[in-house]
Scaffold this motif. Structure first.
Motif, short mmCIF file in Angstrom:
data_model
loop_
_atom_site.label_atom_id
_atom_site.label_comp_id
_atom_site.label_asym_id
_atom_site.label_seq_id
_atom_site.Cartn_x
_atom_site.Cartn_y
_atom_site.Cartn_z
N ASN A 276 0.80 -1.21 0.00
CA ASN A 276 0.00 0.00 0.00
C ASN A 276 0.85 1.28 0.00
N GLU A 277 0.41 2.23 -0.84
CA GLU A 277 1.02 3.56 -0.87
C GLU A 277 -0.03 4.67 -0.77
N LEU A 278 -1.30 4.29 -0.61
CA LEU A 278 -2.37 5.27 -0.50
C LEU A 278 -2.29 5.94 0.87
N PRO A 279 -2.22 7.26 0.92
CA PRO A 279 -2.01 7.95 2.20
C PRO A 279 -3.14 7.78 3.21
N PHE A 280 -4.36 7.54 2.74
CA PHE A 280 -5.49 7.41 3.66
C PHE A 280 -5.66 5.99 4.19
N ILE A 281 -4.77 5.07 3.80
CA ILE A 281 -4.77 3.71 4.35
C ILE A 281 -3.45 3.49 5.07
N ASN A 282 -3.52 3.35 6.41
CA ASN A 282 -2.34 3.07 7.24
C ASN A 282 -1.23 4.10 7.01
N GLY A 284 -0.21 5.52 4.39
CA GLY A 284 0.59 5.34 3.18
C GLY A 284 1.62 4.24 3.28
N ASN A 285 1.56 3.47 4.36
CA ASN A 285 2.49 2.36 4.55
C ASN A 285 1.80 1.02 4.30
N GLY A 286 2.62 0.00 4.02
CA GLY A 286 2.06 -1.34 3.85
C GLY A 286 1.44 -1.86 5.12
N VAL A 287 0.37 -2.64 4.97
CA VAL A 287 -0.32 -3.23 6.13
C VAL A 287 0.37 -4.54 6.48
N ALA A 288 0.98 -4.57 7.66
CA ALA A 288 1.83 -5.70 8.03
C ALA A 288 1.06 -7.01 8.15
N TRP A 289 -0.21 -6.93 8.60
CA TRP A 289 -0.94 -8.18 8.83
C TRP A 289 -1.49 -8.80 7.53
N ALA A 290 -1.45 -8.05 6.45
CA ALA A 290 -1.98 -8.57 5.18
C ALA A 290 -1.02 -9.61 4.62
N PRO A 291 -1.44 -10.87 4.56
CA PRO A 291 -0.52 -11.92 4.08
C PRO A 291 -0.42 -11.94 2.56
N GLU A 292 0.70 -12.41 2.06
CA GLU A 292 0.88 -12.67 0.63
C GLU A 292 0.60 -14.16 0.39
N ILE A 293 -0.44 -14.47 -0.37
CA ILE A 293 -0.77 -15.87 -0.63
C ILE A 293 0.27 -16.46 -1.56
N PRO A 294 0.96 -17.53 -1.17
CA PRO A 294 2.02 -18.10 -2.02
C PRO A 294 1.47 -18.70 -3.30
#
Length: 334
Positions: A276-282, A284-294
């Motif tokens: 994430n780079e959208l300023p109104f979400i967290n 503008g930082n990446g959301v740490a709990w969001a997993p990357e599905i392998p």
């Protein structure tokens, strides 16, 4: 993954060569393919696609190989759904069987060109705007819902778009061989063959809208996106004649595709949160709990969903046929 311009040029040249060969070897002379011919060429193209995937995995790494196979399975499943619409179009326009190969070939080429355009656009968007993953994810979730609850009574041969075309073009009521236009009383008309090809091109455009975001949810490599799409479309013409009767028995195909599109939509949204780079979400930082599905999980999930949808469809149609036979046996003779 680094792909040189030379590799792109060779890949595109080979792809074009295959379609040119298809036209001159099979399509130019009108005929209805036998089951044996369709089976042999379908097996050849599927085998070629699998061989390419193995080669890609060995050369570039199995992460990319897994992305290719997941993308190929997804695109093949969506292409089979595309075939079902083609079947409805062929029936709606009463295309003679000996000319169906020509219509399919032109439709598949149009599909490849349109998908190539969408692939280029998608690659440019992904490279410059990370938020596009939110858009792709939301689009796939909407498409998944529509796919799951779409009605079965839509006739693409007589929809709004084709009504518009008929209103603005002089249309002949009869075919003139495989020609797209014909002369009557000194006036030129378009034939139903022309209308069929226009309809298939329009359907291809619609399918590209869900096809390309779906595979970009599995890989960000434009080369993998293109080759997976190209191999999914190769042999589609033969597959139409091979499983034409089977298509009507795949009653849960739409629901299976809806599950796949929904899964990839969720995967895209999670990836969008992760980068994430959208300023109104967290902030503008990446959301740490969001997993990357392998990718291995995506591959297994897609393959399992296709298998379950196919098995369940065949089991239902077999049970329905058996029930109809039993009901017929119980009915009093006339």
């Amino acid at each position: 993954m680094s792909v040189t311009p030379l590799v792109w040029i060779v890949t595109l040249a080979i792809t074009v060569a295959f379609f040119v060969y298809e036209f001159f070897a099979h399509v130019r002379k009108p005929h209805e393919p036998s089951i044996g011919e369709a089976a042999r060429w379908s097996a050849f193209y599927i085998g070629l696609a699998l061989l390419f995937g193995v080669g890609l995995g060995a050369a570039a790494g199995w992460t990319y190989g897994g992305e290719y196979f997941a993308g190929y399975l997804t695109e093949k499943a969506l292409s089979i759904d595309n075939l079902f619409v083609f079947l409805l179009l062929m029936t709606g326009f009463a295309v003679p069987k000996i000319y169906q190969q020509k219509v399919l070939m032109i439709g598949i080429v149009i599909a490849l060109v349109l998908r190539g355009i969408f692939i280029a656009i998608g690659a440019g968007l992904i490279a410059n705007f990370s938020w596009i993953f939110y858009v792709f994810g939301a689009l796939l979730l909407v498409l998944a819902y529509r796919q799951a609850f779409a009605g079965d009574d839509h006739d693409p041969a007589h929809g709004r778009f084709m009504t518009f075309v008929r209103r603005h073009l002089p249309v002949s009521d009869t075919y003139d061989g495989g020609r797209l236009t014909t002369m009557k009383d000194g006036r030129r008309f378009v034939t139903p063959m022309f209308l069929t090809i226009v309809a298939i091109g329009f359907i291809d455009l619609i399918f590209a809208v869900d096809s390309i975001p779906a595979i970009y949810g599995l890989t960000e490599e434009a080369y993998i996106v293109f080759t997976a799409n190209a191999f999914a479309l190769m042999g589609l013409r033969q597959l139409f004649f091979l499983i034409g009767g089977l298509l009507e028995r795949l009653v849960y195909l739409a629901q299976g595709l809806a599950v796949i599109l929904g899964f990839i939509g969720v995967k895209l949204v999670l990836h969008a949160l992760h980068v994430n780079e959208l300023p109104f979400i967290n902030g503008g930082n990446g959301v740490a709990w969001a997993p990357e599905i392998p990718i291995w999980f995506s591959l297994l999930f897609i393959a399992a969903t296709i298998a379950v949808a196919t098995i369940a469809s065949l089991a239902k149609t077999r049970a329905d046929r058996r029930a109809d036979i039993e009901e017929g046996d119980r009915s009093p003779s006339s």
